[in-house]
Design an enzyme around this catalytic site. Structure first.
Site, PDB file in Angstrom:
ATOM      1  NE  ARG A 177      -7.744   0.833   5.541  1.00  0.00           N
ATOM      2  CZ  ARG A 177      -7.556   2.139   5.721  1.00  0.00           C
ATOM      3  NH1 ARG A 177      -7.776   2.671   6.910  1.00  0.00           N
ATOM      4  NH2 ARG A 177      -7.187   2.907   4.731  1.00  0.00           N
ATOM      5  CG  ASN A 186      -7.889  -2.053  -4.995  1.00  0.00           C
ATOM      6  OD1 ASN A 186      -6.972  -2.842  -4.807  1.00  0.00           O
ATOM      7  ND2 ASN A 186      -8.156  -1.083  -4.113  1.00  0.00           N
ATOM      8  CG  ASP A 224      -2.088   0.940   1.075  1.00  0.00           C
ATOM      9  OD1 ASP A 224      -2.418   1.313  -0.070  1.00  0.00           O
ATOM     10  OD2 ASP A 224      -2.662   1.323   2.104  1.00  0.00           O
ATOM     11  N   GLY A 225       0.316   2.333  -0.584  1.00  0.00           N
ATOM     12  CA  GLY A 225       0.973   3.639  -0.518  1.00  0.00           C
ATOM     13  C   GLY A 225       1.475   4.180  -1.849  1.00  0.00           C
TER      14      GLY A 225
HETATM   15  C1  IPE Z   1      -5.218  -2.711  -0.081  1.00  0.00           C
HETATM   16  O1  IPE Z   1      -4.989  -1.373  -0.220  1.00  0.00           O
HETATM   17  C2  IPE Z   1      -5.234  -3.382  -1.421  1.00  0.00           C
HETATM   18  C3  IPE Z   1      -3.935  -3.527  -2.057  1.00  0.00           C
HETATM   19  C4  IPE Z   1      -2.790  -3.169  -1.562  1.00  0.00           C
HETATM   20  C5  IPE Z   1      -3.964  -4.176  -3.352  1.00  0.00           C
HETATM   21  P1  IPE Z   1      -6.170  -0.321  -0.372  1.00  0.00           P
HETATM   22  O2  IPE Z   1      -5.539   1.008  -0.568  1.00  0.00           O
HETATM   23  O3  IPE Z   1      -7.126  -0.759  -1.397  1.00  0.00           O
HETATM   24  O4  IPE Z   1      -6.877  -0.407   1.061  1.00  0.00           O
HETATM   25  P2  IPE Z   1      -7.778   0.640   1.809  1.00  0.00           P
HETATM   26  O5  IPE Z   1      -8.811   1.133   0.828  1.00  0.00           O
HETATM   27  O6  IPE Z   1      -6.891   1.752   2.248  1.00  0.00           O
HETATM   28  O7  IPE Z   1      -8.345  -0.109   2.972  1.00  0.00           O
HETATM   29  C1  IPE Z   2      -1.697   0.291  -3.291  1.00  0.00           C
HETATM   30  O1  IPE Z   2      -1.474   1.646  -3.336  1.00  0.00           O
HETATM   31  C2  IPE Z   2      -1.901  -0.286  -4.658  1.00  0.00           C
HETATM   32  C3  IPE Z   2      -3.271  -0.729  -4.956  1.00  0.00           C
HETATM   33  C4  IPE Z   2      -4.273  -0.693  -4.139  1.00  0.00           C
HETATM   34  C5  IPE Z   2      -3.508  -1.261  -6.274  1.00  0.00           C
HETATM   35  P1  IPE Z   2      -2.645   2.692  -3.285  1.00  0.00           P
HETATM   36  O2  IPE Z   2      -3.029   3.026  -4.689  1.00  0.00           O
HETATM   37  O3  IPE Z   2      -3.763   2.218  -2.448  1.00  0.00           O
HETATM   38  O4  IPE Z   2      -1.911   3.927  -2.613  1.00  0.00           O
HETATM   39  P2  IPE Z   2      -2.507   4.899  -1.513  1.00  0.00           P
HETATM   40  O5  IPE Z   2      -2.957   4.065  -0.373  1.00  0.00           O
HETATM   41  O6  IPE Z   2      -3.643   5.644  -2.161  1.00  0.00           O
HETATM   42  O7  IPE Z   2      -1.356   5.775  -1.164  1.00  0.00           O
HETATM   43 MG    MG Z   3      -4.134   2.387  -0.455  1.00  0.00          MG
END
Ligand code: IPE
Ligand code: IPE
Ligand code: MG
Length: 243
Positions: free
Chosen positions: A191, A71, A23-24
């Site tokens: 989470r 997603n 994530d991030g």
């Molecule tokens: C979890 O991250 C899913 C992946 C890393 C693929 P999200 O960014 O989708 O999770 P939430 O929405 O912050 O819970």
């Molecule tokens: C995780 O990074 C990748 C996926 C969920 C596909 P994010 O796209 O959720 O990045 P943040 O959480 O918005 O920074």
């Molecule tokens: Mg995210």
């Protein structure tokens, strides 16, 4: 990914399986005033090095959360970009198979039947290949823990099998693999986001503030060393408690 993993950081039988909530990416891009897709690009570009690092320390199963069942709620352009990157890197990683020893089996967990056709075909091609379990990388694509449990339960019903913990475990996408010993989440959120909710019942968690595109060997070392400090009791008592 600079540097080498310290010799002291080695996975033994206590740490066979690691899973990562990557994530991030979006925040990484935002910090640089770049579109979110640039964060996904960088996040995908580090995958091969991450795989090599975990293989080199001796982890046997690495499960990566790449795209969740939730997603799809994101803007179409972002979803399309992630799917394109998934294709590109799945192909690249698989072609390379981590070079030297060709010791990598790529597998997929999640409902891949609704993914774009080109990606589905690539997945089918990879899945049809011979497997060895020296080092297995599971890529979670259109994966959701709740959907997985429902899918597994339906499978048992269809086969007329009783709903037991053992049967359900076996009917999960990860049925023939050990549960994750350690689940790492980058990006700092405490989470689970619907990841391995069945398999993670007794996993150790590490939450890192590092944003996924910045994840590197130092983070891996920190996670592994921290893991070995934990006392896993699985609801029982350990030796020190008994005396
Ligand atoms: C979890 O991250 C899913 C992946 C890393 C693929 P999200 O960014 O989708 O999770 P939430 O929405 O912050 O819970
Ligand atoms: C995780 O990074 C990748 C996926 C969920 C596909 P994010 O796209 O959720 O990045 P943040 O959480 O918005 O920074
Ligand atoms: Mg995210």
């Amino acid at each position: 990914m600079a540097g080498k993993i310290k010799e002291t950081v080695k996975a033994d039988e206590r740490l066979r399986s690691v899973a990562i909530i990557m994530d991030g990416n979006g925040r990484w891009a935002k910090k640089r005033l770049l579109p979110r897709t640039k964060g996904h690009e960088k996040g995908a570009a580090i995958l091969e090095d991450v795989l090599k690092a975990f293989r080199d320390i001796g982890v046997r199963y690495l499960t990566l959360y790449a795209f969740s069942t939730e997603n799809w709620k994101r803007p179409k352009e972002e979803v399309d970009a992630i799917m394109k990157l998934a294709y590109k890197y799945v192909e690249k990683i698989h072609m390379d198979r981590l070079r030297d020893e060709k010791a990598l089996t790529v597998r997929f967990i999640g409902d891949t039947s609704v993914l774009p056709e080109k990606l589905r075909n690539k997945i089918a091609e990879i899945e049809a290949m011979e497997k060895d379990d020296t080092f297995v990388c599971n890529i979670a694509l259109n994966y959701g823990g709740r959907a997985e449990i429902v899918h597994a339960a339906n499978e048992l019903v269809a086969k007329g099998l009783p709903i037991t913990e053992e049967n359900l475990s076996r009917a999960m996408y990860t049925g023939d693999m050990p549960d994750p010993d350690l689940i790492i989440r980058t990006g700092g959120d405490f989470r689970v986001s619907n990841f391995l909710i069945w398999q993670g019942a007794y996993s150790e968690y590490m939450i890192l503030d590092t944003l996924w595109p910045d994840f590197g060997r130092e983070d891996i070392e920190k996670c592994v060393l921290d893991f070995y400090k934990r006392r896993r009791r699985f609801g029982g008592l350990d030796k020190e408690d008994e005396s």
